[in-house]
Design an enzyme around this catalytic site. Structure first.
Site, PDB file in Angstrom:
ATOM      1  N   ASP A  11      48.745  40.506  43.096  1.00  0.00           N
ATOM      2  CA  ASP A  11      49.309  39.980  41.840  1.00  0.00           C
ATOM      3  C   ASP A  11      50.803  40.277  41.720  1.00  0.00           C
ATOM      4  O   ASP A  11      51.290  41.294  42.232  1.00  0.00           O
ATOM      5  CB  ASP A  11      48.550  40.601  40.660  1.00  0.00           C
ATOM      6  N   GLY A  12      51.498  39.379  41.010  1.00  0.00           N
ATOM      7  CA  GLY A  12      52.913  39.605  40.700  1.00  0.00           C
ATOM      8  C   GLY A  12      53.892  38.746  41.481  1.00  0.00           C
ATOM      9  O   GLY A  12      55.105  38.972  41.418  1.00  0.00           O
ATOM     10  N   GLY A  14      54.587  35.420  41.108  1.00  0.00           N
ATOM     11  CA  GLY A  14      55.372  34.563  40.210  1.00  0.00           C
ATOM     12  C   GLY A  14      56.434  35.372  39.479  1.00  0.00           C
ATOM     13  O   GLY A  14      57.607  34.975  39.403  1.00  0.00           O
ATOM     14  N   TRP A  16      57.790  38.166  40.386  1.00  0.00           N
ATOM     15  CA  TRP A  16      58.788  38.623  41.361  1.00  0.00           C
ATOM     16  C   TRP A  16      59.877  37.557  41.514  1.00  0.00           C
ATOM     17  O   TRP A  16      61.073  37.866  41.518  1.00  0.00           O
ATOM     18  CB  TRP A  16      58.102  38.885  42.699  1.00  0.00           C
ATOM     19  N   ARG A  24      58.802  29.917  41.100  1.00  0.00           N
ATOM     20  CA  ARG A  24      57.619  30.735  41.383  1.00  0.00           C
ATOM     21  C   ARG A  24      57.115  30.531  42.824  1.00  0.00           C
ATOM     22  O   ARG A  24      56.587  31.447  43.446  1.00  0.00           O
ATOM     23  CB  ARG A  24      56.503  30.420  40.381  1.00  0.00           C
ATOM     24  N   SER A  56      41.620  31.782  43.137  1.00  0.00           N
ATOM     25  CA  SER A  56      40.313  31.880  42.484  1.00  0.00           C
ATOM     26  C   SER A  56      39.904  30.518  41.937  1.00  0.00           C
ATOM     27  O   SER A  56      40.747  29.634  41.752  1.00  0.00           O
ATOM     28  CB  SER A  56      40.363  32.897  41.347  1.00  0.00           C
ATOM     29  N   ASN A  59      41.957  29.658  39.122  1.00  0.00           N
ATOM     30  CA  ASN A  59      43.349  29.248  39.386  1.00  0.00           C
ATOM     31  C   ASN A  59      43.503  27.725  39.415  1.00  0.00           C
ATOM     32  O   ASN A  59      44.620  27.207  39.356  1.00  0.00           O
ATOM     33  CB  ASN A  59      43.870  29.809  40.719  1.00  0.00           C
ATOM     34  N   ARG A  62      45.806  26.079  36.955  1.00  0.00           N
ATOM     35  CA  ARG A  62      47.265  26.289  36.997  1.00  0.00           C
ATOM     36  C   ARG A  62      47.997  24.955  37.224  1.00  0.00           C
ATOM     37  O   ARG A  62      47.402  24.010  37.752  1.00  0.00           O
ATOM     38  CB  ARG A  62      47.620  27.260  38.123  1.00  0.00           C
ATOM     39  N   ARG A 166      44.921  46.536  43.234  1.00  0.00           N
ATOM     40  CA  ARG A 166      45.563  45.425  42.537  1.00  0.00           C
ATOM     41  C   ARG A 166      47.015  45.800  42.285  1.00  0.00           C
ATOM     42  O   ARG A 166      47.300  46.852  41.718  1.00  0.00           O
ATOM     43  CB  ARG A 166      44.874  45.121  41.210  1.00  0.00           C
ATOM     44  N   ARG A 172      42.653  45.020  35.919  1.00  0.00           N
ATOM     45  CA  ARG A 172      41.369  44.312  35.830  1.00  0.00           C
ATOM     46  C   ARG A 172      41.032  43.727  37.201  1.00  0.00           C
ATOM     47  O   ARG A 172      41.904  43.624  38.065  1.00  0.00           O
ATOM     48  CB  ARG A 172      41.405  43.230  34.760  1.00  0.00           C
TER      49      ARG A 172
HETATM   50  C1  FPP Z   1      48.596  36.082  41.826  1.00  0.00           C
HETATM   51  O1  FPP Z   1      49.980  36.243  41.576  1.00  0.00           O
HETATM   52  C2  FPP Z   1      48.454  35.613  43.202  1.00  0.00           C
HETATM   53  C3  FPP Z   1      47.949  34.422  43.572  1.00  0.00           C
HETATM   54  C4  FPP Z   1      47.357  33.478  42.608  1.00  0.00           C
HETATM   55  C5  FPP Z   1      47.951  33.961  44.973  1.00  0.00           C
HETATM   56  C6  FPP Z   1      48.681  34.796  45.992  1.00  0.00           C
HETATM   57  C7  FPP Z   1      48.794  34.022  47.259  1.00  0.00           C
HETATM   58  C8  FPP Z   1      49.675  34.347  48.229  1.00  0.00           C
HETATM   59  C9  FPP Z   1      50.570  35.512  48.161  1.00  0.00           C
HETATM   60  C10 FPP Z   1      49.721  33.497  49.487  1.00  0.00           C
HETATM   61  C11 FPP Z   1      48.781  34.116  50.429  1.00  0.00           C
HETATM   62  C12 FPP Z   1      48.624  33.407  51.675  1.00  0.00           C
HETATM   63  C13 FPP Z   1      47.548  33.596  52.473  1.00  0.00           C
HETATM   64  C14 FPP Z   1      47.504  32.984  53.811  1.00  0.00           C
HETATM   65  C15 FPP Z   1      46.398  34.438  52.080  1.00  0.00           C
HETATM   66  P1  FPP Z   1      50.748  35.439  40.434  1.00  0.00           P
HETATM   67  O2  FPP Z   1      51.743  34.566  41.052  1.00  0.00           O
HETATM   68  O3  FPP Z   1      49.762  34.842  39.508  1.00  0.00           O
HETATM   69  O4  FPP Z   1      51.554  36.569  39.744  1.00  0.00           O
HETATM   70  P2  FPP Z   1      52.187  36.622  38.290  1.00  0.00           P
HETATM   71  O5  FPP Z   1      51.230  37.494  37.534  1.00  0.00           O
HETATM   72  O6  FPP Z   1      53.495  37.268  38.536  1.00  0.00           O
HETATM   73  O7  FPP Z   1      52.319  35.255  37.726  1.00  0.00           O
END
Ligand code: FPP
Length: 217
Positions: A11-12, A14, A16, A24, A56, A59, A62, A166, A172
């Site tokens: 997580d994190g 977006g 970042w 994002r 998920s 997701n 989104r 996480r 969570r």
């Molecule tokens: C949640 O972070 C993360 C995801 C929904 C997906 C993460 C997927 C990758 C890093 C690509 C992985 C690639 C492979 C091959 C497995 P978020 O962006 O929702 O974070 P936020 O809470 O900052 O919005």
């Protein structure tokens, strides 16, 4: 003690990117790089299995450009990865777009005989639906043992889950590996996923070694 099986909610990504004034999508690109740093270190440490939550079933709600950005990284990885990991996908792969589904099939085939760490990538996965599906199979068959039930879950065959991590500050599980996490040690890190590296893995391993595991006893 090194865990046999460790899972990550990455997580994190977006946040970042947004903190740097970037789209994002850039967060997912750096997220994939972080995944490679983390998994490579875990492979050096001889961890048998690493499971990550890439997308998920929830997701799906989104914005489409964000979903496209996640799948772009997944497909890029599938088409370009040439290392020693054995890559397996977990989740409803059949309902993905043709390009994504084909790339999944391709990397699974290409890495099937690899002897390194197994990387399970949960894509289009939700733990409740997985458990409900296994329960439905049990009801259809009639008599059902715990072992048979577990063999019907998406993560069947993986070693018991020892640790679940996480990143990103939230505390969570978000419908990830609910059944498997029963006795897993939980770690919640404030660090955003794209900032993760080998040193963070080493810190986690040290903290894991200090945990006293009781399995309810
Ligand atoms: C949640 O972070 C993360 C995801 C929904 C997906 C993460 C997927 C990758 C890093 C690509 C992985 C690639 C492979 C091959 C497995 P978020 O962006 O929702 O974070 P936020 O809470 O900052 O919005």
């Amino acid at each position: 003690m090194i865990p046999r099986h460790i899972a990550f909610v990455m997580d994190g990504n977006g946040r970042w990117a947004q903190a740097r004034g970037l789209e994002r999508a850039e967060g997912y690109k750096h997220g994939l790089e972080a995944l490679m740093r983390v998994v490579n270190r875990l492979e050096q440490l001889k961890v048998e299995t690493v499971s990550v939550f890439a997308f998920s079933t929830e997701n799906v709600a989104r914005p489409s450009e964000e979903k496209a950005a996640i799948f772009e990284q997944v497909i890029k990885f599938n088409k370009t990865y040439r290392g020693t990991l054995r890559v397996l996908y977990v989740g409803d792969i059949d309902s993905l777009d043709e390009d994504a589904a084909e790339s999944v099939e391709e990397i699974e085939r290409r890495t099937a005989t690899n002897r390194g760490t197994t990387l399970n990538i949960a894509l289009n996965y939700g733990a409740r639906a997985d458990i409900a599906h296994a329960a439905k199979l049990a009801a259809d068959v009639g008599i059902f043992t715990d072992e048979e039930f577990e063999n019907s879950l998406a993560f069947a065959g993986a070693p018991p889950l020892d640790a679940l991590v996480r990143t990103g500050g939230e505390k969570r599980l978000s419908n990830f590996m609910l059944y498997e996490a029963a006795y897993a040690e939980l770690f919640f890190l404030d660090k955003l996923w794209p900032d993760m590296g080998a040193d963070d893995v080493d810190d986690l391993m040290k903290e894991y070694a200090l945990r006293v595991r009781k399995f309810g006893k």
